[in-house]
Design a protein around this motif. Sequence first.
Motif, PDB file in Angstrom:
ATOM      1  N   ASP A  40      91.184  37.560  42.373  1.00 36.62           N
ATOM      2  CA  ASP A  40      90.926  39.055  42.996  1.00 36.62           C
ATOM      3  C   ASP A  40      89.689  39.679  41.998  1.00 36.62           C
ATOM      4  O   ASP A  40      88.949  40.185  42.920  1.00 36.62           O
ATOM      5  CB  ASP A  40      92.321  39.792  42.718  1.00 36.62           C
ATOM      6  CG  ASP A  40      93.309  39.420  43.620  1.00 36.62           C
ATOM      7  OD1 ASP A  40      92.985  38.228  44.382  1.00 36.62           O
ATOM      8  OD2 ASP A  40      94.328  39.738  43.717  1.00 36.62           O
ATOM      9  N   PHE A  41      89.622  39.442  40.886  1.00 33.70           N
ATOM     10  CA  PHE A  41      88.599  40.012  40.048  1.00 33.70           C
ATOM     11  C   PHE A  41      87.213  39.515  40.714  1.00 33.70           C
ATOM     12  O   PHE A  41      86.522  40.160  40.678  1.00 33.70           O
ATOM     13  CB  PHE A  41      88.658  39.905  38.755  1.00 33.70           C
ATOM     14  CG  PHE A  41      87.467  40.134  37.896  1.00 33.70           C
ATOM     15  CD1 PHE A  41      87.182  41.449  37.633  1.00 33.70           C
ATOM     16  CD2 PHE A  41      86.549  39.320  37.206  1.00 33.70           C
ATOM     17  CE1 PHE A  41      86.015  41.851  36.787  1.00 33.70           C
ATOM     18  CE2 PHE A  41      85.339  39.464  36.595  1.00 33.70           C
ATOM     19  CZ  PHE A  41      85.135  40.939  36.128  1.00 33.70           C
ATOM     20  N   ALA A  42      87.055  38.087  40.889  1.00 31.95           N
ATOM     21  CA  ALA A  42      86.067  37.624  41.244  1.00 31.95           C
ATOM     22  C   ALA A  42      85.482  38.259  42.503  1.00 31.95           C
ATOM     23  O   ALA A  42      84.176  38.344  42.687  1.00 31.95           O
ATOM     24  CB  ALA A  42      86.070  36.097  41.500  1.00 31.95           C
ATOM     25  N   HIS A  43      86.339  38.431  43.497  1.00 30.95           N
ATOM     26  CA  HIS A  43      85.911  39.114  44.770  1.00 30.95           C
ATOM     27  C   HIS A  43      85.410  40.381  44.567  1.00 30.95           C
ATOM     28  O   HIS A  43      84.422  40.668  44.995  1.00 30.95           O
ATOM     29  CB  HIS A  43      87.069  39.271  45.556  1.00 30.95           C
ATOM     30  CG  HIS A  43      87.530  37.718  46.280  1.00 30.95           C
ATOM     31  ND1 HIS A  43      88.225  36.753  45.579  1.00 30.95           N
ATOM     32  CD2 HIS A  43      87.196  37.261  47.672  1.00 30.95           C
ATOM     33  CE1 HIS A  43      88.230  35.644  46.378  1.00 30.95           C
ATOM     34  NE2 HIS A  43      87.736  35.920  47.725  1.00 30.95           N
ATOM     35  N   ALA A  68      84.313  38.284  32.353  1.00 34.14           N
ATOM     36  CA  ALA A  68      84.028  39.864  32.717  1.00 34.14           C
ATOM     37  C   ALA A  68      82.383  40.045  32.625  1.00 34.14           C
ATOM     38  O   ALA A  68      81.619  39.378  32.190  1.00 34.14           O
ATOM     39  CB  ALA A  68      84.612  40.470  31.490  1.00 34.14           C
ATOM     40  N   GLY A  69      82.239  41.158  33.541  1.00 35.12           N
ATOM     41  CA  GLY A  69      80.742  41.438  33.526  1.00 35.12           C
ATOM     42  C   GLY A  69      80.116  41.104  34.931  1.00 35.12           C
ATOM     43  O   GLY A  69      80.947  40.313  35.776  1.00 35.12           O
ATOM     44  N   PRO A  70      79.033  41.270  35.229  1.00 35.47           N
ATOM     45  CA  PRO A  70      78.284  41.089  36.429  1.00 35.47           C
ATOM     46  C   PRO A  70      78.180  39.273  36.700  1.00 35.47           C
ATOM     47  O   PRO A  70      78.074  38.703  35.826  1.00 35.47           O
ATOM     48  CB  PRO A  70      76.886  41.684  36.448  1.00 35.47           C
ATOM     49  CG  PRO A  70      76.749  41.638  35.201  1.00 35.47           C
ATOM     50  CD  PRO A  70      77.852  41.964  34.333  1.00 35.47           C
ATOM     51  N   PRO A  71      78.156  38.879  38.113  1.00 33.90           N
ATOM     52  CA  PRO A  71      78.213  37.420  38.278  1.00 33.90           C
ATOM     53  C   PRO A  71      76.948  36.939  37.838  1.00 33.90           C
ATOM     54  O   PRO A  71      76.759  35.492  37.670  1.00 33.90           O
ATOM     55  CB  PRO A  71      78.442  37.516  39.661  1.00 33.90           C
ATOM     56  CG  PRO A  71      77.991  38.552  40.338  1.00 33.90           C
ATOM     57  CD  PRO A  71      78.442  39.604  39.353  1.00 33.90           C
ATOM     58  N   GLY A  72      75.733  37.439  37.968  1.00 36.21           N
ATOM     59  CA  GLY A  72      74.624  36.715  37.849  1.00 36.21           C
ATOM     60  C   GLY A  72      74.191  35.904  38.945  1.00 36.21           C
ATOM     61  O   GLY A  72      74.761  36.061  39.965  1.00 36.21           O
ATOM     62  N   ALA A  73      72.979  35.346  38.856  1.00 31.90           N
ATOM     63  CA  ALA A  73      72.500  34.526  39.891  1.00 31.90           C
ATOM     64  C   ALA A  73      73.221  33.371  40.189  1.00 31.90           C
ATOM     65  O   ALA A  73      73.337  32.848  41.452  1.00 31.90           O
ATOM     66  CB  ALA A  73      70.952  34.275  39.756  1.00 31.90           C
ATOM     67  N   GLY A  94      81.745  42.543  45.231  1.00 31.97           N
ATOM     68  CA  GLY A  94      81.854  43.604  46.401  1.00 31.97           C
ATOM     69  C   GLY A  94      82.518  43.318  47.393  1.00 31.97           C
ATOM     70  O   GLY A  94      82.601  43.631  48.570  1.00 31.97           O
ATOM     71  N   LEU A  95      83.781  42.218  47.488  1.00 29.06           N
ATOM     72  CA  LEU A  95      84.365  41.787  48.463  1.00 29.06           C
ATOM     73  C   LEU A  95      86.036  42.291  48.225  1.00 29.06           C
ATOM     74  O   LEU A  95      86.237  42.434  47.142  1.00 29.06           O
ATOM     75  CB  LEU A  95      84.393  40.168  48.455  1.00 29.06           C
ATOM     76  CG  LEU A  95      82.994  39.509  48.570  1.00 29.06           C
ATOM     77  CD1 LEU A  95      83.209  38.081  48.496  1.00 29.06           C
ATOM     78  CD2 LEU A  95      82.320  39.789  49.725  1.00 29.06           C
ATOM     79  N   GLU A  96      86.484  42.305  49.419  1.00 25.67           N
ATOM     80  CA  GLU A  96      87.929  42.540  49.465  1.00 25.67           C
ATOM     81  C   GLU A  96      88.589  41.402  49.080  1.00 25.67           C
ATOM     82  O   GLU A  96      88.595  40.373  49.573  1.00 25.67           O
ATOM     83  CB  GLU A  96      88.369  43.038  51.033  1.00 25.67           C
ATOM     84  CG  GLU A  96      89.893  43.587  50.872  1.00 25.67           C
ATOM     85  CD  GLU A  96      90.190  44.821  50.131  1.00 25.67           C
ATOM     86  OE1 GLU A  96      91.128  45.216  49.946  1.00 25.67           O
ATOM     87  OE2 GLU A  96      88.996  45.639  50.006  1.00 25.67           O
TER      88      GLU A  96
END
Length: 285
Positions: free
Chosen positions: A183-186, A267-272, A190-192
């Motif tokens: 769920d965190f990855a979604h 944790a943190g932004p997903p990156g490219a 920016g995904l539900e």
Amino acid sequence: MPGTAADEVLEDLRHEGEELDALVAPLAEAADERWTAVTPAPGWTVAHQIAHLAWTDERALLAARDPGAFRSEAEAAFEDPAAVDTYVDDGARRGAELPPGALLALWRSGRRTLAGALQELAARPGKRRIPWYGPSMSPAGMATARLMETWAHGEDITEALGVRREPTARLRHVARLGVRTRDFAHLVNGLEPPPEPFRVELTPPPAVGTGPGELWAYGPADAPQRVSGPALDFCLLVIRRVHRDDTALRATGAGAERWLSVAQAFAGPPGAGRAPGARGYGGAR
């Protein structure tokens, strides 16, 4: 409290650190030029990777011992969303500037101290939560996250040095974390999050000595949304060190396929992320 989940993962975390330590210690102790070999992370050498692990251990120790101070530091650092990468990179840069022996000693001391703090927290009565840059975690959860990071950055280092490590049964912690962070990855993308549970069935690496047909399985056996395939591929995917198309993972259901496109255990932004067919850095720090 011997025999707890925290004891198990802390022991595996210790072994994961010692394995990576044995790989890089000869470089640091001999001032080998490979200590500054460039890894797949842009601008990061082997020294930066070890410095990042030491820095993150320090942050985890602060979160475990003084949650309020950790939250204040994190809030101050992330007031500007653009400062996230700078915050992490600066920690790695400062450590990489240390003499190799001093950095190695810092990492060793930090991981021992953190393990002791997590063990102490796990032994206390009641549920303990440790704040972090993503969701808060139990002491066992924090140890699992540290194991995941140690293995992930170890993968970057082995790529830089041109060596290969045999996967171990410790990957089951990374796999479990990858499932738990669905769920965190979604959300971070920016995904539900999907409302229904998924079934994940992973085949352990042959080197771990499991019996024929044994699986690492998670979720309801009758869930229509399913992921299956090699555990190593799944673990590499959730640390974003491999592109989805370069794995042997199978998804049944649109939701399962979408998850594999954004899976992330850190944790943190997903990156490219990684390009198809490319070995290299995927943005996980």
